[in-house]
Design a protein around this motif. Sequence first.
Motif, PDB file in Angstrom:
ATOM      1  N   ILE A  72       0.822  -1.208   0.000  1.00 24.45           N
ATOM      2  CA  ILE A  72       0.000   0.000   0.000  1.00 24.45           C
ATOM      3  C   ILE A  72       0.858   1.260   0.000  1.00 24.45           C
ATOM      4  O   ILE A  72       0.533   2.239  -0.660  1.00 24.45           O
ATOM      5  N   ILE A  73       1.967   1.227   0.743  1.00 20.23           N
ATOM      6  CA  ILE A  73       2.871   2.384   0.773  1.00 20.23           C
ATOM      7  C   ILE A  73       4.282   1.933   0.426  1.00 20.23           C
ATOM      8  O   ILE A  73       4.628   0.761   0.601  1.00 20.23           O
ATOM      9  N   HIS A  74       5.097   2.880  -0.041  1.00 24.61           N
ATOM     10  CA  HIS A  74       6.473   2.576  -0.453  1.00 24.61           C
ATOM     11  C   HIS A  74       7.411   3.709  -0.023  1.00 24.61           C
ATOM     12  O   HIS A  74       8.064   4.330  -0.867  1.00 24.61           O
ATOM     13  N   PRO A  75       7.472   3.999   1.279  1.00 22.53           N
ATOM     14  CA  PRO A  75       8.333   5.101   1.717  1.00 22.53           C
ATOM     15  C   PRO A  75       9.818   4.729   1.640  1.00 22.53           C
ATOM     16  O   PRO A  75      10.183   3.558   1.697  1.00 22.53           O
ATOM     17  N   SER A  76      10.639   5.760   1.537  1.00 19.15           N
ATOM     18  CA  SER A  76      12.091   5.554   1.561  1.00 19.15           C
ATOM     19  C   SER A  76      12.523   5.373   3.019  1.00 19.15           C
ATOM     20  O   SER A  76      11.768   5.657   3.949  1.00 19.15           O
ATOM     21  N   GLN A  77      13.759   4.933   3.198  1.00 21.01           N
ATOM     22  CA  GLN A  77      14.310   4.797   4.555  1.00 21.01           C
ATOM     23  C   GLN A  77      14.278   6.145   5.280  1.00 21.01           C
ATOM     24  O   GLN A  77      13.977   6.209   6.464  1.00 21.01           O
ATOM     25  N   GLU A  78      14.575   7.221   4.539  1.00 19.23           N
ATOM     26  CA  GLU A  78      14.578   8.556   5.143  1.00 19.23           C
ATOM     27  C   GLU A  78      13.176   8.953   5.600  1.00 19.23           C
ATOM     28  O   GLU A  78      12.996   9.522   6.676  1.00 19.23           O
ATOM     29  N   GLN A  79      12.177   8.656   4.782  1.00 21.29           N
ATOM     30  CA  GLN A  79      10.794   8.975   5.160  1.00 21.29           C
ATOM     31  C   GLN A  79      10.348   8.149   6.370  1.00 21.29           C
ATOM     32  O   GLN A  79       9.690   8.668   7.265  1.00 21.29           O
ATOM     33  N   ILE A  80      10.748   6.891   6.394  1.00 22.41           N
ATOM     34  CA  ILE A  80      10.414   6.044   7.548  1.00 22.41           C
ATOM     35  C   ILE A  80      11.079   6.598   8.793  1.00 22.41           C
ATOM     36  O   ILE A  80      10.453   6.712   9.857  1.00 22.41           O
ATOM     37  N   ALA A  81      12.351   6.968   8.691  1.00 24.46           N
ATOM     38  CA  ALA A  81      13.078   7.529   9.835  1.00 24.46           C
ATOM     39  C   ALA A  81      12.379   8.781  10.346  1.00 24.46           C
ATOM     40  O   ALA A  81      12.255   8.981  11.562  1.00 24.46           O
ATOM     41  N   GLU A  82      11.914   9.635   9.432  1.00 32.46           N
ATOM     42  CA  GLU A  82      11.188  10.857   9.836  1.00 32.46           C
ATOM     43  C   GLU A  82       9.888  10.523  10.552  1.00 32.46           C
ATOM     44  O   GLU A  82       9.531  11.176  11.549  1.00 32.46           O
ATOM     45  N   LEU A  83       9.157   9.525  10.071  1.00 32.26           N
ATOM     46  CA  LEU A  83       7.910   9.117  10.728  1.00 32.26           C
ATOM     47  C   LEU A  83       8.163   8.597  12.142  1.00 32.26           C
ATOM     48  O   LEU A  83       7.437   8.941  13.082  1.00 32.26           O
ATOM     49  N   ILE A  84       9.188   7.779  12.277  1.00 32.87           N
ATOM     50  CA  ILE A  84       9.523   7.243  13.605  1.00 32.87           C
ATOM     51  C   ILE A  84       9.937   8.380  14.531  1.00 32.87           C
ATOM     52  O   ILE A  84       9.481   8.456  15.677  1.00 32.87           O
ATOM     53  N   GLN A  85      10.793   9.280  14.045  1.00 33.84           N
ATOM     54  CA  GLN A  85      11.242  10.399  14.866  1.00 33.84           C
ATOM     55  C   GLN A  85      10.070  11.286  15.263  1.00 33.84           C
ATOM     56  O   GLN A  85      10.003  11.764  16.396  1.00 33.84           O
ATOM     57  N   SER A  86       9.122  11.497  14.362  1.00 33.71           N
ATOM     58  CA  SER A  86       7.924  12.293  14.686  1.00 33.71           C
ATOM     59  C   SER A  86       7.119  11.634  15.800  1.00 33.71           C
ATOM     60  O   SER A  86       6.606  12.314  16.701  1.00 33.71           O
TER      61      SER A  86
END
Length: 192
Positions: free
Chosen positions: A159-173
């Motif tokens: 369903i989603i295909h985020p990059s490692q950087e986007q995933i890292a930002e989501l976790i940090q948020s």
Amino acid sequence: MRRKVYTKDQILKAAYEVISKDGFSKFTARNIAKKMGISTQPIYLEFKNMQDLKNTLVETVMRDLQENVFPITHTGNQIVDLGLNYINFAQENRNLYVALFVDEYGGGKMMHEFSYEYFKNMISTCPEYADLSDEYIKALHDGTWITVTGIASLMSSGIIHPSQEQIAELIQSAVDGILKMEAPEKIFNGKG
């Protein structure tokens, strides 16, 4: 004629292959024995019962995750890195991930408890989190667990295909949001 002896490790390896391919729904002595080309007798000589084999297998997998998967550094932030490693594990080992962390017959509760203990020990070594109360540590664990499990599930479903950087930002948020809460125990206490 000498009988062939099957070791605990050989049985665990076959059991691991069964759950990696088919999950815990196919976790039977018969299926494990079939995988090894043997009768079920050696399994019951090495393990008290199937629950004993399952517990030993889950503990073995947990040890592997703790030693070889979860400590990999990506960003230098241990919470973000742990989340990335969890998601990467889910992507690289989809069936095993579902069997261990999602499937009701799997090790879900054991894996959650293991995850919390690992997280709590990891957090205690991070200077930026060293002074957090138990409530904040539990909230951080549960909040990041919810975040990374959601991401892993959505990615596994395509369903989603985020990059490692986007995933890292989501976790940090998620981490930042939890640290700003005044009473995290009210949200993450498991009661509605």
